[in-house]
Scaffold this motif. Sequence first.
Motif, PDB file in Angstrom:
ATOM      1  N   ALA A 181       0.861  -1.186   0.000  1.00 43.01           N
ATOM      2  CA  ALA A 181       0.000   0.000   0.000  1.00 43.01           C
ATOM      3  C   ALA A 181       0.895   1.234   0.000  1.00 43.01           C
ATOM      4  O   ALA A 181       2.078   1.145   0.358  1.00 43.01           O
ATOM      5  CB  ALA A 181      -0.916  -0.009   1.230  1.00 43.01           C
ATOM      6  N   PRO A 182       0.367   2.371  -0.414  1.00 43.62           N
ATOM      7  CA  PRO A 182       1.178   3.601  -0.383  1.00 43.62           C
ATOM      8  C   PRO A 182       1.635   3.927   1.037  1.00 43.62           C
ATOM      9  O   PRO A 182       0.985   3.562   2.024  1.00 43.62           O
ATOM     10  CB  PRO A 182       0.219   4.670  -0.922  1.00 43.62           C
ATOM     11  N   TYR A 183       2.755   4.623   1.126  1.00 49.36           N
ATOM     12  CA  TYR A 183       3.292   5.032   2.416  1.00 49.36           C
ATOM     13  C   TYR A 183       2.252   5.872   3.159  1.00 49.36           C
ATOM     14  O   TYR A 183       1.745   6.854   2.614  1.00 49.36           O
ATOM     15  CB  TYR A 183       4.570   5.835   2.198  1.00 49.36           C
ATOM     16  N   PRO A 190       0.492   1.945  10.818  1.00 47.73           N
ATOM     17  CA  PRO A 190       0.723   0.617  10.225  1.00 47.73           C
ATOM     18  C   PRO A 190       0.814   0.702   8.707  1.00 47.73           C
ATOM     19  O   PRO A 190       0.071   1.449   8.069  1.00 47.73           O
ATOM     20  CB  PRO A 190      -0.505  -0.188  10.676  1.00 47.73           C
ATOM     21  N   TRP A 191       1.703  -0.114   8.148  1.00 46.97           N
ATOM     22  CA  TRP A 191       1.943  -0.115   6.707  1.00 46.97           C
ATOM     23  C   TRP A 191       1.824  -1.559   6.212  1.00 46.97           C
ATOM     24  O   TRP A 191       2.652  -2.400   6.550  1.00 46.97           O
ATOM     25  CB  TRP A 191       3.333   0.448   6.419  1.00 46.97           C
ATOM     26  N   ARG A 225      -8.547  -3.728  -2.782  1.00 47.52           N
ATOM     27  CA  ARG A 225      -7.315  -3.243  -3.404  1.00 47.52           C
ATOM     28  C   ARG A 225      -6.108  -4.073  -3.004  1.00 47.52           C
ATOM     29  O   ARG A 225      -5.150  -4.197  -3.774  1.00 47.52           O
ATOM     30  CB  ARG A 225      -7.076  -1.785  -3.006  1.00 47.52           C
ATOM     31  N   VAL A 226      -6.137  -4.657  -1.816  1.00 45.52           N
ATOM     32  CA  VAL A 226      -4.994  -5.424  -1.330  1.00 45.52           C
ATOM     33  C   VAL A 226      -5.312  -6.913  -1.135  1.00 45.52           C
ATOM     34  O   VAL A 226      -4.397  -7.741  -1.132  1.00 45.52           O
ATOM     35  CB  VAL A 226      -4.483  -4.831  -0.003  1.00 45.52           C
ATOM     36  N   ALA A 227      -6.588  -7.262  -0.976  1.00 41.19           N
ATOM     37  CA  ALA A 227      -6.939  -8.647  -0.684  1.00 41.19           C
ATOM     38  C   ALA A 227      -7.669  -9.352  -1.815  1.00 41.19           C
ATOM     39  O   ALA A 227      -7.914 -10.553  -1.727  1.00 41.19           O
ATOM     40  CB  ALA A 227      -7.810  -8.703   0.582  1.00 41.19           C
TER      41      ALA A 227
END
Length: 383
Positions: A139-141, A148-149, A350-352
Amino acid sequence: MLIDRGARPLEAFPGSQRPWRCQCMTCGQINAPRYNDIVNKGGGVCRGVCRSQKIATRLKHNSHAAAATMQRWGWLPLEPYPGAAKPWPSRCAQCATVKIKRLSHVRNGRARCSNCAGRAPDTATATAIMRAAELIPLAPYPGQQMRPWLSRCRRCRHLATPTLASVRLRGHYCWACKAVAFPARAALDEEQAVACMLTHGLEPLDPYSGDANTPWKSRCTTCDRKSEPVPTSLPGHHRGCPFCARLDISPTEPGHLYLAVQDDLQALGWGVAQGRRRLHDARRAWRPLAWWHLPAAQDAWAFARHLKQQLRSNGFPPVSRGDISPDAAWAQTASLDEVSVDHAVRLVERVAGPASHEADPPALDKQASSCTPGWNAASGLKA
């Protein structure tokens, strides 16, 4: 006195401590200074346009001199000089990071680059730190070192949500890797292993094998049924007999990340579960909307933490419990008046990957965890 200072009185002298209305003979603005302030402080009469022009003249600098000052402090201006107190985009001569500086700040000693100092690294620097620690950002910074990142560990390929500050302090930071290395550090001798079993209400039936990670046949002192727990799993998860103890989620077994809605409070909730247990009770029913089936529950926890970070960073607070406990709030919730279900689903997808909207998740023979928003086995609400 007022005429000598460039102002024309508009009323009789009221006294040295009271405002004296007068008109500036330069700009025509009406002011009300005190006579004592003019005499003792030596200030001007006009507090409007004339004062602003004097300050601007005092602060005005030649553009070449201003650029020379910035360069002397290690900054290369990228735009024409805007003014001493106005934002001036400049590039750090050491790390090439672009920052918004002000000439007045630089001259007052605030000229150090926050990226070089490590206080506010840019995206490229932060990503390089994560990759050097064998973590791949997904994910973006987030913009702050304490947020959390979402990342993927190169060693075990599991998801993690470390903060940049923890990575800079400890290097590689992954709970999955830590869980693998923990048993070796927590090796138990026979006396410690037996004491651990007895503490959790289990009586060993076989001799100790010497390996605390091996299932050990034992009998529950409460229900008299036999089981084979692993000694090293008992202290960390507070598990005893699997028949009379409520099981938590196992991070290495398959799990679900879910989104649910509480219609009465118009609340959106999320959490991690292992099994078909529904979020409902007689008073407040949670209606599941979307599921993500993941091979390990610890990955579902990472996605849940990422969703929470994204919602909170965009200003969506948790929902209050209302009449049950006005001062408390569900940590894993957000109000549907501020964030839509579709928006939350997109944040996770977007991530999963795509979500499943089936009525029930696949059976995993596990109960819902305490991550369930507001869940309690007795009342249906989080204690």
